[in-house]
Design an enzyme around this catalytic site. Structure first.
Site, PDB file in Angstrom:
ATOM      1  N   GLU A   1      -0.246  -5.171  11.877  1.00 33.97           N
ATOM      2  CA  GLU A   1       0.497  -4.689  10.713  1.00 33.97           C
ATOM      3  C   GLU A   1       1.962  -5.071  10.833  1.00 33.97           C
ATOM      4  O   GLU A   1       2.603  -5.493   9.875  1.00 33.97           O
ATOM      5  CB  GLU A   1       0.345  -3.177  10.601  1.00 33.97           C
ATOM      6  CG  GLU A   1       0.898  -2.617   9.306  1.00 33.97           C
ATOM      7  CD  GLU A   1       0.915  -1.094   9.316  1.00 33.97           C
ATOM      8  OE1 GLU A   1       0.429  -0.506   8.355  1.00 33.97           O
ATOM      9  OE2 GLU A   1       1.421  -0.511  10.282  1.00 33.97           O
TER      10      GLU A   1
ATOM     11  N   HIS B   1      -1.196 -10.670  -1.807  1.00 33.75           N
ATOM     12  CA  HIS B   1      -0.340 -10.373  -2.961  1.00 33.75           C
ATOM     13  C   HIS B   1      -0.966  -9.350  -3.912  1.00 33.75           C
ATOM     14  O   HIS B   1      -0.832  -9.454  -5.136  1.00 33.75           O
ATOM     15  CB  HIS B   1       0.086 -11.657  -3.686  1.00 33.75           C
ATOM     16  CG  HIS B   1       1.118 -12.414  -2.908  1.00 33.75           C
ATOM     17  ND1 HIS B   1       0.809 -13.108  -1.755  1.00 33.75           N
ATOM     18  CD2 HIS B   1       2.445 -12.534  -3.064  1.00 33.75           C
ATOM     19  CE1 HIS B   1       1.906 -13.633  -1.252  1.00 33.75           C
ATOM     20  NE2 HIS B   1       2.921 -13.297  -2.019  1.00 33.75           N
TER      21      HIS B   1
ATOM     22  N   HIS C   1       0.847  -1.193   0.000  1.00 35.55           N
ATOM     23  CA  HIS C   1       0.000   0.000   0.000  1.00 35.55           C
ATOM     24  C   HIS C   1       0.887   1.251   0.000  1.00 35.55           C
ATOM     25  O   HIS C   1       2.102   1.185   0.172  1.00 35.55           O
ATOM     26  CB  HIS C   1      -0.978   0.005   1.188  1.00 35.55           C
ATOM     27  CG  HIS C   1      -0.353   0.163   2.545  1.00 35.55           C
ATOM     28  ND1 HIS C   1      -1.083   0.430   3.676  1.00 35.55           N
ATOM     29  CD2 HIS C   1       0.938   0.090   2.977  1.00 35.55           C
ATOM     30  CE1 HIS C   1      -0.289   0.512   4.724  1.00 35.55           C
ATOM     31  NE2 HIS C   1       0.934   0.308   4.337  1.00 35.55           N
TER      32      HIS C   1
HETATM   33 ZN   LIG Z   1       2.533   0.378   5.623  1.00 34.42          ZN
END
Ligand SMILES: [Zn+2]
Ligand SMILES: [Zn+2]
Length: 268
Positions: A255, A212, A146
């Site tokens: 994350e 992916h 991202h």
């Molecule tokens: Zn990031």
């Protein structure tokens, strides 16, 4: 604490056909085993004398005597009284542990227990209004890239706000996803939900879509959004809420090892 136990999903008073119908893919007259990991949370006042809520040694001894010594290296169906007729699913094992541990030394109260059947599946029983709530959590992973960027801001402002995360060609994470659902064990099978069905839906709605891929460019629901993990967590909640066979309780997205986000539909 941990214990290793064998179990099977097979009720002795039922025919093979009935067992296969009830337990589906999980039915077998033979045992398999797990290394269960048990976490327990208690609350209480800090003693002015000892500075402790409860002596950990005392708690360990209780857990050992009531649970670990009785379950460890045993076949739960055959050697633990509670499971002679009750299927030893993670849901039922958690409930048996919850009930066994409710009686604690004066001044301490059992708040919750978490039982991991493996790294990807755990059941939590927690106190609620004199009763308890049960949730089952399933863990998944996906890798996605991202770029954090707000089109309303200038390039310099974006760079100042997001730092390295604003890199024009993006960067990626190995996200860990935990999906928790509210369950209560079925009186016959002891299962709160068919985990195979949960997996199928989470994979279809989230994991297979995102894995992916570039979240900004490839995934429709992020068009026009800044795909922070906060937004990602809420988006996953919205994709799953109402689609699972039991109520969704919480979505957690990790994350990195240093930060995670959870969402329970607060602003829905
Ligand atoms: Zn990031
Ligand atoms: Zn098992």
């Amino acid at each position: 604490m941990s214990f290793s136990s064998g179990h099977r999903y097979w009720l002795p008073h039922l025919s093979e056909e009935e067992n296969r119908r009830l337990f589906g893919r999980w039915a077998s007259p033979y045992n398999h085993g797990h290394n269960y990991v048990l976490e327990m949370t208690v609350s209480g006042a800090i003693s002015p004398q000892t500075g402790m809520v409860i002596n950990i040694k005392e708690l360990d001894a209780l857990l050992r005597r009531r649970i670990v010594d009785r379950f460890d290296q045993k076949s739960l169906n055959d050697e633990v009284d509670e499971f002679a007729e009750l299927p030893p699913t993670a849901e039922n094992i958690s409930l048996v542990i919850w009930r066994q541990m409710l009686d604690l030394p004066q001044g301490t109260r059992l708040e919750s227990i978490q039982l991991f059947e493996n790294e990807r599946l755990f059941v939590q029983v927690s106190r609620n209004n004199g009763g308890y709530d049960m949730t089952l959590t399933r863990c998944y992973e996906f890798s996605a890239s991202h770029r954090l960027h707000c089109p309303q801001l200038s390039d310099a402002e974006n760079a100042a706000l997001f730092g390295k995360c604003n890199n024009p060609t993006g960067h990626g994470h190995n996200y860990e996803l935990e999906v928790s659902v509210r369950v209560s064990p079925d009186p016959v099978t002891g299962m709160g939900v068919d985990i195979g069905v949960v997996d199928e839906i989470v994979n279809r709605e989230v994991v297979d879509r995102y894995d992916h891929h570039n979240l900004n460019d490839d995934i429709e629901e992020f068009h026009g959004l800044n795909p922070t993990t906060e937004v990602l967590t809420r988006t996953i909640w919205r994709r799953l809420n109402g689609k699972l066979p039991v109520p969704l309780q919480k979505v957690v997205v990790k994350e990195t090892a240093r930060n995670y986000f959870e969402y329970s539909g607060e602003d829905e």
